[in-house]
Motif scaffolding. Sequence first.
Motif, PDB file in Angstrom:
ATOM      1  N   VAL A 206       0.845  -1.199   0.000  1.00 43.71           N
ATOM      2  CA  VAL A 206       0.000   0.000   0.000  1.00 43.71           C
ATOM      3  C   VAL A 206       0.875   1.242   0.000  1.00 43.71           C
ATOM      4  N   GLY A 207       0.538   2.193  -0.843  1.00 40.85           N
ATOM      5  CA  GLY A 207       1.292   3.445  -0.886  1.00 40.85           C
ATOM      6  C   GLY A 207       0.414   4.592  -1.338  1.00 40.85           C
ATOM      7  N   MET A 208       1.040   5.742  -1.517  1.00 45.90           N
ATOM      8  CA  MET A 208       0.261   6.964  -1.799  1.00 45.90           C
ATOM      9  C   MET A 208       0.609   7.592  -3.141  1.00 45.90           C
TER      10      MET A 208
END
Length: 270
Positions: A206-208
């Motif tokens: 998960v990242g942005m």
Amino acid sequence: MLAEIQQTAQWIKERVAVLPRTAIVLGTGLGRLAAEIEVEQEFPYADIPHFPVSTVEGHSGRLLFGRLGGKEIMALEGRFHYYEGYDMKQVTFPVRVMYELGIRTLFVSNAAGGVNPDFEIGDLMLIRDHINFLPEHPLRGKNFPTGPRFPDMHEAYDHALLEMARTIAREKGIRVVEGVYLATQGPTYETPAEYKMYRTFGADAVGMSTVPEVIVAHHCGIRVFGVSVITDLGVEGRIVEVSHEEVQRAANEVQPLMADIFREMIRRID
Ligand code: HPA
């Protein structure tokens, strides 16, 4: 928008001797790869017309031209995140400009939290696919003539480049894992319940970031290869406090391995 892209591309064209076919986007804490590039020319984002300016610590904000793996490349040191307040047009503006400059292969990197229980901090995850969980779509609005209104996404991450990365990692004895990258808007890291939900959705990390640039690149017909550096774990029972500094420290340590893979892939690309 199209006029701005063309003006920016024109401004750059007037200043660089060679236009590379390959570009790299350096993510959080991954700017050190820039040190591996034999830089020939650099432009601080602030000097480039219409370019947004990067605000996050760890992103210096420069567009580099130089050589890596014996090939001409350009690199974005520092990207624009949705959580910083930019809209998706701004987030993906550099990719559109690079396409206009002739880029046909894009390497993207980021720091991400691992939600696959087999992952370890410091793993390099080859991105096989993504889940777009951002609240605004980068292709929303009038369709750009670079691609169709309803783009196919079955191979957003080029299979041949993935296979090349696997081969190189094997040859060099570098441990790599593979998986699905899920993009959230941030800026909060996830609660344990959110990490669990994303795992259930089918995510491995998960990242942005990254997903907007990849979608736009894919819409332009650019081949994409992506790597996530697993800087923390969102795995039940192994979750500890995450800080930006911790993410940067973990990203720092694996940078040389990522650089090794990128350099060798660029050397082999025709
Ligand atoms: N979540 C979201 N973004 C991130 C993480 C994370 O755990 N680690 C690095 N970037």
